[in-house]
Write a protein that holds these residues in place. Structure first.
Motif, PDB file in Angstrom:
ATOM      1  N   ASP A  30       8.541  -1.004  -3.495  1.00 32.65           N
ATOM      2  CA  ASP A  30       7.923  -0.771  -2.185  1.00 32.65           C
ATOM      3  C   ASP A  30       7.601  -2.094  -1.492  1.00 32.65           C
ATOM      4  O   ASP A  30       7.871  -2.275  -0.294  1.00 32.65           O
ATOM      5  CB  ASP A  30       6.632   0.035  -2.336  1.00 32.65           C
ATOM      6  CG  ASP A  30       6.897   1.503  -2.602  1.00 32.65           C
ATOM      7  OD1 ASP A  30       8.076   1.899  -2.633  1.00 32.65           O
ATOM      8  OD2 ASP A  30       5.911   2.248  -2.768  1.00 32.65           O
ATOM      9  N   GLU A  54      -0.256   5.492  -1.091  1.00 33.63           N
ATOM     10  CA  GLU A  54      -0.803   6.492  -2.007  1.00 33.63           C
ATOM     11  C   GLU A  54       0.233   6.969  -3.019  1.00 33.63           C
ATOM     12  O   GLU A  54      -0.122   7.473  -4.082  1.00 33.63           O
ATOM     13  CB  GLU A  54      -1.342   7.686  -1.218  1.00 33.63           C
ATOM     14  CG  GLU A  54      -2.676   7.411  -0.524  1.00 33.63           C
ATOM     15  CD  GLU A  54      -3.255   8.673   0.075  1.00 33.63           C
ATOM     16  OE1 GLU A  54      -2.516   9.677   0.150  1.00 33.63           O
ATOM     17  OE2 GLU A  54      -4.435   8.651   0.465  1.00 33.63           O
ATOM     18  N   ASN A  55       1.508   6.813  -2.709  1.00 35.75           N
ATOM     19  CA  ASN A  55       2.559   7.349  -3.582  1.00 35.75           C
ATOM     20  C   ASN A  55       2.721   6.558  -4.876  1.00 35.75           C
ATOM     21  O   ASN A  55       2.812   7.131  -5.958  1.00 35.75           O
ATOM     22  CB  ASN A  55       3.899   7.391  -2.837  1.00 35.75           C
ATOM     23  CG  ASN A  55       3.959   8.501  -1.813  1.00 35.75           C
ATOM     24  OD1 ASN A  55       3.207   9.460  -1.894  1.00 35.75           O
ATOM     25  ND2 ASN A  55       4.850   8.365  -0.850  1.00 35.75           N
ATOM     26  N   ASN A  56       2.770   5.227  -4.772  1.00 33.88           N
ATOM     27  CA  ASN A  56       3.199   4.415  -5.916  1.00 33.88           C
ATOM     28  C   ASN A  56       2.191   3.367  -6.365  1.00 33.88           C
ATOM     29  O   ASN A  56       2.427   2.706  -7.381  1.00 33.88           O
ATOM     30  CB  ASN A  56       4.528   3.717  -5.582  1.00 33.88           C
ATOM     31  CG  ASN A  56       5.655   4.710  -5.385  1.00 33.88           C
ATOM     32  OD1 ASN A  56       5.726   5.730  -6.061  1.00 33.88           O
ATOM     33  ND2 ASN A  56       6.537   4.421  -4.429  1.00 33.88           N
ATOM     34  N   PHE A  57       1.109   3.179  -5.635  1.00 35.21           N
ATOM     35  CA  PHE A  57       0.122   2.169  -6.007  1.00 35.21           C
ATOM     36  C   PHE A  57      -1.088   2.847  -6.657  1.00 35.21           C
ATOM     37  O   PHE A  57      -1.478   3.962  -6.280  1.00 35.21           O
ATOM     38  CB  PHE A  57      -0.326   1.371  -4.788  1.00 35.21           C
ATOM     39  CG  PHE A  57       0.727   0.435  -4.254  1.00 35.21           C
ATOM     40  CD1 PHE A  57       0.771  -0.900  -4.650  1.00 35.21           C
ATOM     41  CD2 PHE A  57       1.677   0.887  -3.356  1.00 35.21           C
ATOM     42  CE1 PHE A  57       1.744  -1.753  -4.163  1.00 35.21           C
ATOM     43  CE2 PHE A  57       2.655   0.034  -2.858  1.00 35.21           C
ATOM     44  CZ  PHE A  57       2.690  -1.287  -3.263  1.00 35.21           C
ATOM     45  N   GLY A 104      -2.471  -1.039  -2.133  1.00 31.24           N
ATOM     46  CA  GLY A 104      -1.107  -0.825  -1.680  1.00 31.24           C
ATOM     47  C   GLY A 104      -0.941  -1.121  -0.198  1.00 31.24           C
ATOM     48  O   GLY A 104       0.049  -1.733   0.218  1.00 31.24           O
ATOM     49  N   SER A 136      11.587   5.433  -2.791  1.00 32.64           N
ATOM     50  CA  SER A 136      11.205   4.557  -3.900  1.00 32.64           C
ATOM     51  C   SER A 136      10.140   5.202  -4.783  1.00 32.64           C
ATOM     52  O   SER A 136       9.276   5.935  -4.303  1.00 32.64           O
ATOM     53  CB  SER A 136      10.684   3.225  -3.343  1.00 32.64           C
ATOM     54  OG  SER A 136      10.066   2.464  -4.361  1.00 32.64           O
ATOM     55  N   GLY A 137      10.210   4.864  -6.066  1.00 33.94           N
ATOM     56  CA  GLY A 137       9.187   5.329  -6.997  1.00 33.94           C
ATOM     57  C   GLY A 137       8.459   4.196  -7.669  1.00 33.94           C
ATOM     58  O   GLY A 137       7.797   4.392  -8.689  1.00 33.94           O
ATOM     59  N   SER A 138       8.551   2.994  -7.097  1.00 28.37           N
ATOM     60  CA  SER A 138       7.987   1.807  -7.726  1.00 28.37           C
ATOM     61  C   SER A 138       7.177   1.005  -6.727  1.00 28.37           C
ATOM     62  O   SER A 138       7.624   0.753  -5.603  1.00 28.37           O
ATOM     63  CB  SER A 138       9.115   0.935  -8.303  1.00 28.37           C
ATOM     64  OG  SER A 138       8.684  -0.385  -8.531  1.00 28.37           O
ATOM     65  N   ALA A 139       5.991   0.567  -7.126  1.00 30.79           N
ATOM     66  CA  ALA A 139       5.150  -0.254  -6.258  1.00 30.79           C
ATOM     67  C   ALA A 139       5.814  -1.595  -5.975  1.00 30.79           C
ATOM     68  O   ALA A 139       5.760  -2.103  -4.845  1.00 30.79           O
ATOM     69  CB  ALA A 139       3.780  -0.464  -6.904  1.00 30.79           C
TER      70      ALA A 139
END
Length: 423
Positions: free
Chosen positions: A328, A264-267, A273, A322-325
């Motif tokens: 991740d 849910e964070n990055n995708f 995700g 991480s801030g990137s899908a």
């Protein structure tokens, strides 16, 4: 002999024998076992997804999904220690076949009851518990059987290939089950699993191994269980790796249960995700199995396991930040790779270090920790996530694993020259 080969197709097999430990697949007994085990594991994952689907359809409740996981996992706490004692007293090949017959019967019963609309929630849970009990009973015998199928120097390769088998089934089984749920009646999944399990039994019937020496009972079953636990935690090398297995299982392996939160964070889509993260971790696990070295030095195995836990924990800590899908996905692959190396190395060490008379019981302790620690970790981290979010619980868990590896360095240096147990 464990070196018996399938030499009817020399061109292909000659090439396979040069591809690292893939050459083991050209050995008749291990090749047949691996084929059958892969077929059976695929069916087991198909059935697991079908059960999850049915429970959700019946209840729409996350609690009951948790109860299903408990029904599958809890029996190992009771049956696991007993299974180790049985594996050290009985013919492991025959015991494995017997358990597979029962598992096939349970799968067939699930399909028949569902077909006649007789499968309610209590019956489903009871059969799931029975299925988990049979898996727990057969696990030490199946793991200890490896040493009867290959030479001692090939045990690490055999354990690695078994891990590849498990992770391939983890990829293919749910995919097949998902397609069948959409296009066919769910009961066909259970009947298909029963058929695949019988195929495994048939392939086991083609395997012949030299009979092991008759083992005289060492007192009561409970006395034997106690002696197995004492041996496992009395051996400094096994004790150290079991401690790391527990902490790594609770702190790193359990991450897969939290992948929906990571997704849910990055995708853009949580479902997408989740699929990417789960698949990447499985691909990393397969890569670890295919590349795991064949060195049987027990001291080097200990260092390899500890290093892999540390790197897996570091990758998980990076994942939570991480801030990137894309990052991740890459980190999930790295976690799968190093966690699987740790698990393979630990089981290989136990296989080689424990004498045959104690191997089943020692592996039952290993199996109890290996299966139980991720569930405990997911429960604790999930509870903490509900209260303080994702970052702090994951960093605490990974930090604990890293500290354990660092604290274990003096113990690793003090192990001396470890020798394998008897064959």
């Amino acid at each position: 002999m464990a070196s018996e080969r399938l030499d009817h197709h020399p061109g292909l097999l000659h090439r396979l024998r040069k591809v690292g430990h893939l050459r083991l697949l050209t050995q008749r007994r291990f090749g047949l076992y691996t084929l059958g085990n892969g077929i059976s594991l695929t069916g087991s994952w198909m059935q697991r997804i079908a059960l999850i689907w049915l429970v959700w359809e019946m209840t729409g409740s996350g609690f009951w999904l948790g109860m299903l996981a408990t029904a599958d996992m809890l029996p190992i706490l009771v049956v696991g220690p007993l299974a180790g004692a049985v594996a050290d007293r009985k013919d492991r090949l025959k015991l494995t076949r017997l358990c597979q017959y029962v598992l096939a019967g349970i799968a067939a019963l699930l399909g028949i009851l569902l077909f006649f609309d007789l499968l309610n929630l209590p019956v489903l849970m009871a059969l799931a518990a029975a299925n988990g009990s049979m898996i727990a009973l057969s696990q030490p015998a199946r793991m200890a059987l490896v040493q009867s199928l290959v030479s001692r120097e090939d045990v690490g390769s055999a354990v690695a290939l078994s891990s590849v088998n498990i992770n391939l089934a983890r990829l293919t089984g749910p995919a097949i089950a998902g397609i069948m749920i959409v296009h066919f009646d769910v009961e066909l999944i259970f009947l298909a699993n029963a058929l695949l399990t019988i195929c495994f039994v048939a392939l086991l019937g083609l395997i012949q191994i030299d009979p092991l020496p008759v083992r005289q009972p060492e007192g009561s079953v409970f006395t034997q269980i106690r002696s197995g636990v004492i041996f496992a935690f009395g051996d400094r090398g096994i004790r150290l790796l079991l401690l790391l297995l527990f902490l790594g299982g609770a702190g790193v392996r359990s991450v897969q249960e939290l992948f929906p939160a990571f997704a849910e964070n990055n995708f853009a889509s949580a479902a997408t995700g989740l699929a990417f993260l789960t698949s990447s971790m499985a691909v990393g696990a397969i890569a670890a199995g295919l590349t795991f070295g064949v060195d049987t030095s027990l001291n080097r195995l200990v260092r390899k396991v500890a290093t892999s836990w540390a790197l897996g924990a570091a990758a998980l800590a990076a994942l939570v930040a991480s801030g990137s899908a894309m990052l991740d996905t890459a980190l999930a692959l790295i976690i799968g790779f190093f966690v699987t190396r740790s698990v393979i190395g630990t089981q290989t060490f136990v296989q080689l270090r424990a004498p045959d008379s104690m191997r089943g019981r020692t592996l039952s302790v290993h199996g109890l920790i290996s299966r139980g620690s991720p569930a405990l970790g997911a429960l604790g981290t999930g509870w903490a996530f509900d209260h303080v979010g994702l970052t702090l619980p994951v960093l605490f868990a990974t930090g604990l694993v890293l500290l354990a590896v660092i604290a274990g360095i003096p113990a690793m240096r003090a192990l001396g020259n470890l020798e394998p147990g008897d064959g």
